[in-house]
Design a protein around this motif. Structure first.
Motif, PDB file in Angstrom:
ATOM      1  N   ALA A  53       0.804  -1.307   0.004  1.00  0.00           N
ATOM      2  CA  ALA A  53      -0.093   0.031  -0.105  1.00  0.00           C
ATOM      3  C   ALA A  53       0.856   1.137   0.006  1.00  0.00           C
ATOM      4  O   ALA A  53       1.929   1.323   0.618  1.00  0.00           O
ATOM      5  CB  ALA A  53      -0.982  -0.084   1.200  1.00  0.00           C
ATOM      6  N   GLY A  54       0.282   2.362  -0.893  1.00  0.00           N
ATOM      7  CA  GLY A  54       1.119   3.614  -0.680  1.00  0.00           C
ATOM      8  C   GLY A  54       2.074   3.552  -1.677  1.00  0.00           C
ATOM      9  O   GLY A  54       2.811   4.659  -1.697  1.00  0.00           O
ATOM     10  N   THR A  55       2.601   2.597  -2.492  1.00  0.00           N
ATOM     11  CA  THR A  55       3.715   2.777  -3.402  1.00  0.00           C
ATOM     12  C   THR A  55       3.178   3.036  -4.839  1.00  0.00           C
ATOM     13  O   THR A  55       4.008   3.182  -5.608  1.00  0.00           O
ATOM     14  CB  THR A  55       4.352   1.249  -3.500  1.00  0.00           C
ATOM     15  OG1 THR A  55       3.350   0.144  -3.860  1.00  0.00           O
ATOM     16  CG2 THR A  55       4.868   0.788  -2.249  1.00  0.00           C
ATOM     17  N   GLY A  56       1.869   2.855  -5.013  1.00  0.00           N
ATOM     18  CA  GLY A  56       1.563   3.164  -6.441  1.00  0.00           C
ATOM     19  C   GLY A  56       1.556   1.988  -7.397  1.00  0.00           C
ATOM     20  O   GLY A  56       1.508   2.074  -8.680  1.00  0.00           O
ATOM     21  N   ARG A  57       2.272   0.854  -6.698  1.00  0.00           N
ATOM     22  CA  ARG A  57       2.367  -0.075  -7.765  1.00  0.00           C
ATOM     23  C   ARG A  57       0.929  -0.635  -8.199  1.00  0.00           C
ATOM     24  O   ARG A  57      -0.149  -0.581  -7.762  1.00  0.00           O
ATOM     25  CB  ARG A  57       2.916  -1.533  -7.012  1.00  0.00           C
ATOM     26  CG  ARG A  57       4.328  -1.007  -6.349  1.00  0.00           C
ATOM     27  CD  ARG A  57       5.183  -2.124  -5.701  1.00  0.00           C
ATOM     28  NE  ARG A  57       5.179  -3.371  -6.003  1.00  0.00           N
ATOM     29  CZ  ARG A  57       5.457  -4.335  -5.442  1.00  0.00           C
ATOM     30  NH1 ARG A  57       5.822  -4.529  -4.306  1.00  0.00           N
ATOM     31  NH2 ARG A  57       5.443  -5.623  -6.068  1.00  0.00           N
ATOM     32  N   ARG A  58       1.260  -1.393  -9.425  1.00  0.00           N
ATOM     33  CA  ARG A  58       0.080  -2.147  -9.880  1.00  0.00           C
ATOM     34  C   ARG A  58      -0.384  -3.580  -9.036  1.00  0.00           C
ATOM     35  O   ARG A  58       0.254  -3.851  -8.174  1.00  0.00           O
ATOM     36  CB  ARG A  58       0.176  -2.878 -11.287  1.00  0.00           C
ATOM     37  CG  ARG A  58       0.680  -1.679 -12.496  1.00  0.00           C
ATOM     38  CD  ARG A  58       0.716  -2.175 -13.867  1.00  0.00           C
ATOM     39  NE  ARG A  58      -0.835  -2.628 -14.315  1.00  0.00           N
ATOM     40  CZ  ARG A  58      -1.434  -2.037 -14.993  1.00  0.00           C
ATOM     41  NH1 ARG A  58      -1.054  -0.847 -15.736  1.00  0.00           N
ATOM     42  NH2 ARG A  58      -2.732  -2.594 -15.342  1.00  0.00           N
ATOM     43  N   CYS A  59      -1.439  -3.879  -9.222  1.00  0.00           N
ATOM     44  CA  CYS A  59      -1.894  -5.216  -8.750  1.00  0.00           C
ATOM     45  C   CYS A  59      -2.266  -5.020  -7.137  1.00  0.00           C
ATOM     46  O   CYS A  59      -2.042  -6.048  -6.587  1.00  0.00           O
ATOM     47  CB  CYS A  59      -0.917  -6.411  -8.999  1.00  0.00           C
ATOM     48  SG  CYS A  59      -0.446  -6.511 -10.654  1.00  0.00           S
ATOM     49  N   GLN A  60      -2.784  -3.920  -6.721  1.00  0.00           N
ATOM     50  CA  GLN A  60      -3.158  -3.736  -5.485  1.00  0.00           C
ATOM     51  C   GLN A  60      -4.599  -3.849  -5.093  1.00  0.00           C
ATOM     52  O   GLN A  60      -5.032  -4.090  -4.040  1.00  0.00           O
ATOM     53  CB  GLN A  60      -2.534  -2.174  -4.923  1.00  0.00           C
ATOM     54  CG  GLN A  60      -1.255  -2.003  -5.335  1.00  0.00           C
ATOM     55  CD  GLN A  60      -0.421  -2.817  -4.279  1.00  0.00           C
ATOM     56  OE1 GLN A  60      -0.391  -2.917  -3.095  1.00  0.00           O
ATOM     57  NE2 GLN A  60       0.407  -3.660  -4.872  1.00  0.00           N
ATOM     58  N   ASP A  61      -5.508  -3.928  -6.202  1.00  0.00           N
ATOM     59  CA  ASP A  61      -6.836  -3.962  -5.724  1.00  0.00           C
ATOM     60  C   ASP A  61      -7.231  -5.536  -5.747  1.00  0.00           C
ATOM     61  O   ASP A  61      -6.822  -6.474  -6.128  1.00  0.00           O
ATOM     62  CB  ASP A  61      -7.533  -3.427  -6.997  1.00  0.00           C
ATOM     63  CG  ASP A  61      -7.183  -1.892  -7.076  1.00  0.00           C
ATOM     64  OD1 ASP A  61      -6.836  -1.354  -6.131  1.00  0.00           O
ATOM     65  OD2 ASP A  61      -7.291  -1.347  -8.186  1.00  0.00           O
ATOM     66  N   ALA A  62      -8.556  -5.782  -5.034  1.00  0.00           N
ATOM     67  CA  ALA A  62      -9.183  -6.956  -5.137  1.00  0.00           C
ATOM     68  C   ALA A  62     -10.025  -7.250  -6.413  1.00  0.00           C
ATOM     69  O   ALA A  62     -10.277  -6.011  -7.124  1.00  0.00           O
ATOM     70  CB  ALA A  62     -10.287  -6.936  -4.107  1.00  0.00           C
ATOM     71  N   GLY A  63     -10.064  -8.379  -6.693  1.00  0.00           N
ATOM     72  CA  GLY A  63     -10.711  -8.850  -7.984  1.00  0.00           C
ATOM     73  C   GLY A  63     -10.290  -9.894  -8.648  1.00  0.00           C
ATOM     74  O   GLY A  63      -9.485 -10.683  -7.901  1.00  0.00           O
TER      75      GLY A  63
END
Length: 469
Positions: free
Chosen positions: A186-196
């Motif tokens: 969290a907080g890094t702006g990386r991809r693949c952080q969301d649920a789904g």
């Protein structure tokens, strides 16, 4: 057998549950004050015994009380897949991808050409891991760069991870394992952080030079919850990188398993087995937070000490989600030879933030796997064997507490060393692991106490039974 579920539920350990004496029927129960007295005395003895056993089990590096079966002693036939693994078909596109549920194990197959897709349904509060083990036929010819590539992508096609595993310089067909990850940062702006929905793709790394037959696949999926509190976000920079002397002592026979799910449980010690060209042996080693793994494999000499086999003896270490940590290989001339893993840092949660892949893979406690392969080409120069194999395992460092996870892993208990494993992991020659001397002395004293309490408990139970009669 590990903690992987093979039917969309948690798998058992393969050990039969102990059964106690049957409870008396209501008509056979004693009347009056005898019943409470008997049960009270029995309960008191049971409580004492449970306390002693639980205390002994909780000691790090506790001595094995029951090692269980040592594994197969005869010739092995290929890779031993997980019992009851769910059959699943990889899709040629994401639209038809079937789900890999966390905590489950699956079987599939990979054709020579094309890419297969599988689906993950993930939340935003857990790291996710998949592993894919490809098992080629023993008759096909493989190249050094042939193998498999595993990718994890989000629903928009953004890359979360890409890992490959190849056969290497020995050109020997063997099970190869690659893993994929979806990490929450969290907080890094990386991809693949969301649920789904996420997708796992599997393909061969060099299809144009690959054998035409389909390869069998074993796939696993797991999730690791985030810690309740954020800790260090940088991997430790200093640790003991010296290589200790390999353990000495007389090897004890401990035949290796033929797959991850059937890996033979071992602890620190010197172990021996026989291995034939083309075979791969699997050993399971419980490793706590703060521990370091040192491993050396030795191959006995051949009566025909002439010729050479490139990269013949291969030794690898895999983490609890089957991701490869490190490997080493050495050629064989017919003379006794050995290969050792490079020194590795202690297992620690912040290791995941390291730039080096070997360090990053040592991110959690649990069952690690030591895998030994003898190249099939050894048979060409030195015969079919079997050849004597000695495995020397040492656990350095001291056990520490791990992160306070906010939830449960799937499968449950994947990233911990249970009291049962501490008791069950057999110890060979070479003494207790570093930091375990005090614990082992306590176990020895506890062993005497436990024996006395068992006799006492039997006497009280017998007296109670006579009084009841």
């Amino acid at each position: 057998m590990g903690r992987w579920c093979t039917a969309r539920g948690r798998a058992g350990t393969g050990r039969a549950r102990p059964t106690g004496p049957a409870l008396p029927t209501r008509s056979a129960m004693p009347t009056g004050r005898a019943l409470p007295t008997v049960f009270a005395r029995t309960a008191a003895v049971t409580a004492v015994l449970v306390t002693v056993v639980a205390t002994t089990a909780a000691l790090p590096g506790a001595m094995a009380l029951a090692a269980g079966p040592a594994g197969p002693a005869g010739p092995r036939t290929g890779y031993d897949f997980a019992d009851g693994a769910v059959r699943i078909t990889g899709a040629s596109a994401t639209a038809g991808a079937e789900e890999l549920a966390a905590g489950s194990t699956y079987r599939s197959s990979l054709p020579r050409n094309g890419t297969l897709y599988y689906r993950l349904e993930l939340d935003a509060a857990s790291d996710a891991y998949v592993s894919v083990t490809a098992v080629p036929g023993t008759d096909g010819e493989v190249t050094a760069v042939d193998g498999i590539r595993v990718s994890v992508r989000d629903a928009d096609g953004g890359s979360c991870s890409v890992h490959s595993a190849t056969f290497g310089a020995a050109h020997s067909p063997r099970p190869v394992t690659a893993w994929g990850t979806r990490e929450i940062d969290a907080g890094t702006g990386r991809r693949c952080q969301d649920a789904g929905t996420y997708y796992v793709s599997v393909q061969r790394t060099r299809p144009q030079d690959s054998p035409p037959d389909d390869w069998d696949l074993e796939l696993t999926a797991a999730t690791e919850p985030l810690p309740r509190q954020t800790g260090p976000t940088k991997a430790p920079e200093t640790w003991d990188s010296a290589s200790p002397e390999p353990l000495a002592g007389e090897p004890e026979r401990r035949p290796g398993g033929s797959g991850f799910a059937h890996a033979t449980l071992v602890g620190q010690g010197v172990w021996r087995d026989d291995i034939r060209p083309g075979e791969t042996l699997y050993y399971r080693v419980p490793v706590d937070w703060g521990r370091q793994v040192y491993a050396t494999a030795e191959l006995a000499g051949s009566a025909d000490a002439s010729g050479y086999a490139t990269g013949a003896l291969r030794l690898a270490l895999h983490n609890p989600v089957r991701g490869e940590v490190d490997d080493a290989a050495k050629g064989y001339t017919g003379r006794r030879t050995s290969v050792a893993l490079a020194p590795l840092p202690p297992v620690a949660y912040p290791n995941r933030y390291a730039t080096a892949g070997q360090v990053g893979a040592l991110r959690f406690a649990g069952d690690y796997y030591v895998v030994v392969h003898l190249a099939s080409q050894v048979a060409d120069a030195f015969g079919e064997g079997p050849f004597g194999l000695t495995l020397r395992l040492r656990l350095g460092g001291a056990a520490q507490s791990g992160p306070d996870y906010a939830g449960e892993s799937r499968p449950n208990g994947l990233f911990e060393v249970s009291a049962r494993d501490r008791l069950a992991a057999p110890r060979g020659s070479g003494g207790a692991a570093a930091g375990d001397d005090a614990a082992m002395k306590a176990v020895a004293v506890g062993g005497i106490g436990t024996g006395s309490l068992l006799l006492l408990g039997l006497a009280v139970w017998t007296a109670a039974a006579r009084r009841r009669t």
